[in-house]
Each structure stands twice: as structure tokens, then as C-alpha cells.
Design a protein around this motif. Structure first.
Motif, short mmCIF file in Angstrom:
data_model
loop_
_atom_site.label_atom_id
_atom_site.label_comp_id
_atom_site.label_asym_id
_atom_site.label_seq_id
_atom_site.Cartn_x
_atom_site.Cartn_y
_atom_site.Cartn_z
N LYS A 88 0.82 -1.21 0.00
CA LYS A 88 0.00 0.00 0.00
C LYS A 88 0.86 1.27 0.00
N THR A 89 1.98 1.24 0.70
CA THR A 89 2.87 2.39 0.71
C THR A 89 3.44 2.64 -0.68
N LEU A 90 3.70 1.57 -1.40
CA LEU A 90 4.25 1.68 -2.75
C LEU A 90 3.33 2.45 -3.69
N ILE A 91 2.02 2.26 -3.56
CA ILE A 91 1.10 2.84 -4.55
C ILE A 91 0.15 3.89 -3.94
N ALA A 92 0.48 4.43 -2.76
CA ALA A 92 -0.41 5.38 -2.09
C ALA A 92 -0.78 6.60 -2.94
N PRO A 93 0.16 7.26 -3.65
CA PRO A 93 -0.23 8.43 -4.47
C PRO A 93 -1.25 8.06 -5.56
N LEU A 94 -1.04 6.93 -6.23
CA LEU A 94 -1.98 6.49 -7.25
C LEU A 94 -3.35 6.19 -6.64
N ASP A 95 -3.34 5.67 -5.43
CA ASP A 95 -4.59 5.33 -4.77
C ASP A 95 -5.42 6.57 -4.50
N ARG A 96 -4.78 7.64 -4.09
CA ARG A 96 -5.54 8.85 -3.80
C ARG A 96 -6.13 9.45 -5.07
N ILE A 97 -5.34 9.49 -6.14
CA ILE A 97 -5.84 10.04 -7.40
C ILE A 97 -7.00 9.20 -7.92
N LYS A 98 -6.90 7.89 -7.80
CA LYS A 98 -7.96 7.02 -8.27
C LYS A 98 -9.25 7.26 -7.50
N ILE A 99 -9.14 7.47 -6.19
CA ILE A 99 -10.33 7.75 -5.38
C ILE A 99 -10.98 9.06 -5.81
N LEU A 100 -10.18 10.09 -6.08
CA LEU A 100 -10.71 11.36 -6.53
C LEU A 100 -11.46 11.21 -7.86
N ARG A 114 -8.69 10.45 -19.49
CA ARG A 114 -7.48 10.45 -20.33
C ARG A 114 -6.29 10.08 -19.45
N PHE A 115 -5.35 9.39 -20.06
CA PHE A 115 -4.21 8.87 -19.30
C PHE A 115 -3.36 10.01 -18.73
N SER A 116 -3.20 11.07 -19.53
CA SER A 116 -2.39 12.20 -19.05
C SER A 116 -3.02 12.88 -17.85
N GLY A 117 -4.35 12.67 -17.66
CA GLY A 117 -5.01 13.26 -16.51
C GLY A 117 -4.46 12.77 -15.20
N LEU A 118 -3.90 11.56 -15.21
CA LEU A 118 -3.27 11.03 -14.00
C LEU A 118 -2.15 11.94 -13.53
N PHE A 119 -1.29 12.34 -14.46
CA PHE A 119 -0.15 13.18 -14.09
C PHE A 119 -0.61 14.62 -13.79
N SER A 120 -1.62 15.08 -14.52
CA SER A 120 -2.15 16.42 -14.27
C SER A 120 -2.77 16.51 -12.89
N ALA A 121 -3.51 15.47 -12.51
CA ALA A 121 -4.12 15.45 -11.19
C ALA A 121 -3.06 15.39 -10.10
N GLY A 122 -2.03 14.57 -10.32
CA GLY A 122 -0.95 14.50 -9.34
C GLY A 122 -0.24 15.83 -9.18
N ARG A 123 -0.03 16.55 -10.30
CA ARG A 123 0.61 17.85 -10.24
C ARG A 123 -0.28 18.85 -9.48
N ILE A 401 -5.82 3.61 -14.23
CA ILE A 401 -5.09 3.93 -12.99
C ILE A 401 -5.16 2.74 -12.05
N GLY A 402 -6.31 2.05 -12.07
CA GLY A 402 -6.44 0.87 -11.23
C GLY A 402 -5.42 -0.18 -11.57
N TYR A 403 -5.17 -0.37 -12.87
CA TYR A 403 -4.14 -1.32 -13.28
C TYR A 403 -2.76 -0.87 -12.82
N LEU A 404 -2.48 0.42 -13.01
CA LEU A 404 -1.18 0.93 -12.57
C LEU A 404 -0.98 0.77 -11.08
N LYS A 405 -2.10 0.79 -10.35
CA LYS A 405 -2.02 0.67 -8.91
C LYS A 405 -2.01 -0.78 -8.45
N VAL A 406 -2.95 -1.56 -8.96
CA VAL A 406 -3.16 -2.91 -8.41
C VAL A 406 -2.07 -3.89 -8.84
N VAL A 407 -1.63 -3.80 -10.10
CA VAL A 407 -0.62 -4.76 -10.57
C VAL A 407 0.64 -4.72 -9.71
#
Length: 426
Positions: A88-100, A114-123, A401-407
Motif C-alpha cells: 500500500k505504501t508503494l502505490i499510495a499516491p496512485l490510490d488517492r488520485i484514483k479515489i478522486l 485520459r491517461f495524461s489526466g493522472l499526471f495532471s491530477a498528481g501535479r 489507474i487501477g491497473y497501474l495501482k493494483v498490478v
């Protein structure tokens, strides 16, 4: 509880798979007049045992591990909790963006789809809340995930022992059932912490609340991100009564004291969680075991199985399931690191695909106290709302994002669990 035993190492030594059916001559070293007993040589002292029997045949230590002993349960629980926390610590940032994204947070709707939205949201989170904003709610995650993963892995080991005591019972249905039941057991005890985590991750600095939710506006401006404040806010929420409220909620309002009814606020979205956990945990454990079998086939074993001295020593462990039942799964050599990670990653990919629609519905129900005037949303009404807003695609929002997180999460979890078990001697 593990106990040290001795067996003959040469051709007279039974394999773990057949040991229950063969009679193996053994000697009791705790008695000077050692007698032949079956099926193991039981060492009752810490002194080194004799190294030969009466025929001068060398003997070797074999550690017999009872999977239903308290020591095994405790050690497997520690391994499971540690594995879950690391993953969970490994993928915590992705987890928060996915919840949002899943919960349709108004501030982040423009980044969805859109896939780029992941990075835009993180920024955006980094700019507004700094680096630790990416880990908002992670403290609750760790409080929840350690007992959750611990219970899940312990339950899986014990349920698997009952359903698959030996290799003759290794079927797809039993593997799936063992995984599903272990997932249900773990989520039942840890769901309230998961809801608090989601609510903390959902709240953002610029989220506009309705006039009916002044307590949330105060929460964001004064106490955002604090665990106890989040728990108090959820506990004191008073959802408006609706005709379509769930039947169990109506019953609890009529029969139970208000303080007990408030606890139901921590179980928003519990029904889809149960429905989603059955395919998620079942597919996850089943796929993991299946990929292990493939990697251990005669064609791939020389590339994927870790035949080191440590793994050879591990083969000397005999793990009893029930009585003298032996399952070869518990005595086989581990996979190499990359093979173990691939097996876990594929398990995460398949399980996420199977359970994702239920997860989207659950997230929307969990944040119902912060939106839609705080009303309780039933499973059916939430599903209709999502379909009306986005069609079938709405049930798979954030899946990439779920795949990027869960895998990586599942890969890390299974890998750390298996390696920690080796370190703990089980």
C-alpha cells in the motif's frame, strides 16, 4: 507448533507428498534406549541429535510445522500484515488520485477520461497540498491494511487447509472459494477504517460543499487530514430520511439507540464491498496459484524456480495441514524474484478487472455523507446514478489507474509475503 524431527535422507526418506503413507524408521534421541517409532524421529531436547542410526545411516533434521498451531497463525499474520503495508505504501499516491476520479470529485472531473489526466491530477495535488498531499489518508490506510492483510492471509492459509488438505483436493473451485472467504473475513473487520481513509482522500482544499454541510466546510478549513476529526465528523453525520433508504437502515433507526445508528455511517457501501470481494479475492488467489503451477511446470521450472541452498533447506520442512495430511504447495522451493512478481502482477490484473465495477459503486456510496445532501445511497440507486451520468463506461472510470495501482501492489504483496514467511521459518 514447529518441532524438530529426523528422517533418513537417502532413498529411505519419504517425499512430503507420500510421507503419510510410508513407514519411516526413526529413533528417539531423548531416550538412551532409543526405540523405532513412526513416522518421524522426534527431538525433545535442544542438544544436537545423533547423526547415525544403528545401521550407521546418516540422519538429518526435518522441521515439522503444524499450520493450525498458534505459532504458525501468528507468524503468517505478521508476514501478511507486513506485506500489505509495504504494498500500500508503494502505490499510495496512485490510490488517492484514483479515489478522486472514482468519486467524481468536482475539482478533478476535468482530468478524468485520459491517461495524461493522472499526471495532471498528481501535479494539481502537489501544487495545492505539497508532497504529503499525495499521501493524505495514508495513515488510516496503514492502520487498516495491517490487520486487513494479516487477517486475509491467515484466513486464506487456514481455510485452504480445510478445503485443500492434500494435493488430491487441488481444484479451481476450492482455490477460488478459499480466496473469496478469506477476503470476506478480512473486509468484515476492517471496513470502517477503509471508509475513513476514502473520506480523507476525497476531501480537497477547494471542494465546494452544499449549504447543508457546514461541518464539512469547517472541517476542510480547520482540521483537514486529521484522523480523529474525520472519525468524529462521520460519526455525527445525520443522513436525511428517504423513502428509498436501505431496509436495514430503516430497521436500525426504529429499533436501535441513536449512538448505535451512528455506527452505520461507517458502513456506507458495505453491500457492494461484499459483492466485489468475492470475485476480487477469489480471482486473485486462484490466479496466483495457477501462475505458480505454470511456472513450476517441467518446461519453465529451470528458468523460474529458485533452487538455492536456502530453498533446498526449506524443502526439509514438512507442513502438516490436518493430522498427517501433507500438501506439496507448502514444501516446494520458492520462485525466483521476477517470476514471483509476474505471478502476483497477473493475479492483480485479473482480479481488478473482475471486481472493478463493484469498487466504483462502493466508492460513490462511501462518500455519500459529503455529497448529495448526505443521504444514504442504496446499491441499486448508486448503480443507476453512475449509468445515468456516464453509461457503462462509468463503471470502469479510472480502470487504467487501477491497473497501474493494483498490478504492482498485488505483485509486491505476494512477493513480500512469501519472502517474509521464509525469513520467519514457515
Amino acid at each position: 507448533m514447529p518441532e524438530n524431527r529426523m528422517t533418513l535422507p537417502s532413498s529411505t526418506t519419504a517425499s512430503p507428498k507420500s510421507i503419510q503413507n510410508e513407514s519411516i524408521p526413526t529413533v528417539d534421541s531423548s531416550n538412551s534406549n532409543a526405540s523405532i517409532r513412526n513416522p518421524y524421529f522426534s527431538v525433545k531436547t535442544t542438544d544436537p541429535p545423533t547423526t547415525c542410526n544403528d545401521q550407521s545411516t546418516p540422519l538429518e533434521y526435518v522441521k515439522v510445522i503444524d499450520k493450525q498451531s498458534l505459532e504458525y497463525v501468528v507468524r503468517s499474520g505478521i508476514a501478511g500484515g507486513f506485506a500489505g503495508s509495504a504494498a500500500k505504501t508503494l502505490i499510495a499516491p496512485l490510490d488517492r488520485i484514483k479515489i478522486l476520479f472514482q468519486t467524481s470529485n468536482p475539482e478533478f472531473l476535468k482530468y478524468r477520461g485520459r491517461f495524461s489526466g493522472l499526471f495532471s491530477a498528481g501535479r494539481r495535488i502537489w501544487i495545492n497540498d505539497g508532497f504529503w498531499g499525495l499521501y493524505q489518508g495514508h495513515s488510516v490506510t496503514l492502520l487498516r491494511i495491517f490487520p486487513y492483510a494479516s487477517i486475509k492471509f491467515v484466513a486464506y492459509e487456514q481455510i485452504r487447509t480445510l478445503l485443500i488438505p492434500n494435493d488430491n483436493y487441488e481444484t479451481a473451485a476450492r482455490r477460488f472459494m478459499a480466496g473469496s472467504l478469506s477476503g470476506l473475513a478480512s473486509v468484515f473487520f476492517t471496513y470502517p477504517l477503509d471508509l475513513v481513509r476514502v473520506r480523507m482522500a476525497f476531501e480537497t482544499r477547494n471542494l465546494q460543499h452544499l449549504a447543508a454541510h457546514p461541518e464539512h466546510q469547517y472541517y476542510m478549513s480547520h482540521r483537514r487530514g486529521r484522523l480523529l476529526s474525520s472519525i468524529q465528523t462521520i460519526f455525527h453525520e445525520k443522513p436525511p430520511h428517504r423513502v428509498n433508504d436501505p431496509a436495514w437502515l430503516k430497521y436500525s433507526r426504529e429499533k436501535l439507540p441513536p449512538s448505535f445508528v451512528a455506527i452505520s455511517n461507517f458502513y456506507r457501501g458495505f453491500a457492494p464491498t461484499i459483492l466485489g470481494m468475492i470475485p476480487y479475492a477469489g480471482v486473485s488467489f486462484y490466479t496466483h496459484d495457477l501462475i505458480h503451477d505454470i511456472f513450476r511446470s517441467s518446461v519453465l521450472a529451470k528458468y523460474t524456480v529458485n533452487e538455492t541452498k536456502a530453498s533446498a533447506d526449506a524443502k526439509k520442512n514438512i507442513v502438516k495441514s490436518q493430522g498427517k495430511e501433507i500438501n506439496s504447495r507448502d514444501t516446494r522451493a520458492p520462485l525466483k524474484a521476477y517470476a514471483q512478481l509476474v505471478a502476483g502482477g497477473l493475479a492483480g490484473l485479473c482480479s481488478q478487472t473482475a471486481a472493478y465495477p463493484f469498487e466504483v459503486i462502493r466508492r460513490r456510496m462511501q462518500v455519500g455523507g459529503a455529497i448529495n445532501q448526505g443521504q444514504f445511497l442504496s446499491f441499486r440507486s448508486t448503480a443507476k446514478l453512475i449509468f445515468r451520468e456516464s453509461g457503462m463506461g462509468g463503471f470502469f472510470v479510472g480502470l487504467s489507474i487501477g491497473y497501474l495501482k493494483v498490478v504492482p501492489m498485488v505483485a509486491c504483496s505476494f512477493y513480500v509475503y512469501e519472502r517474509t514467511k521464509m525469513v520467519l521459518g514457515i
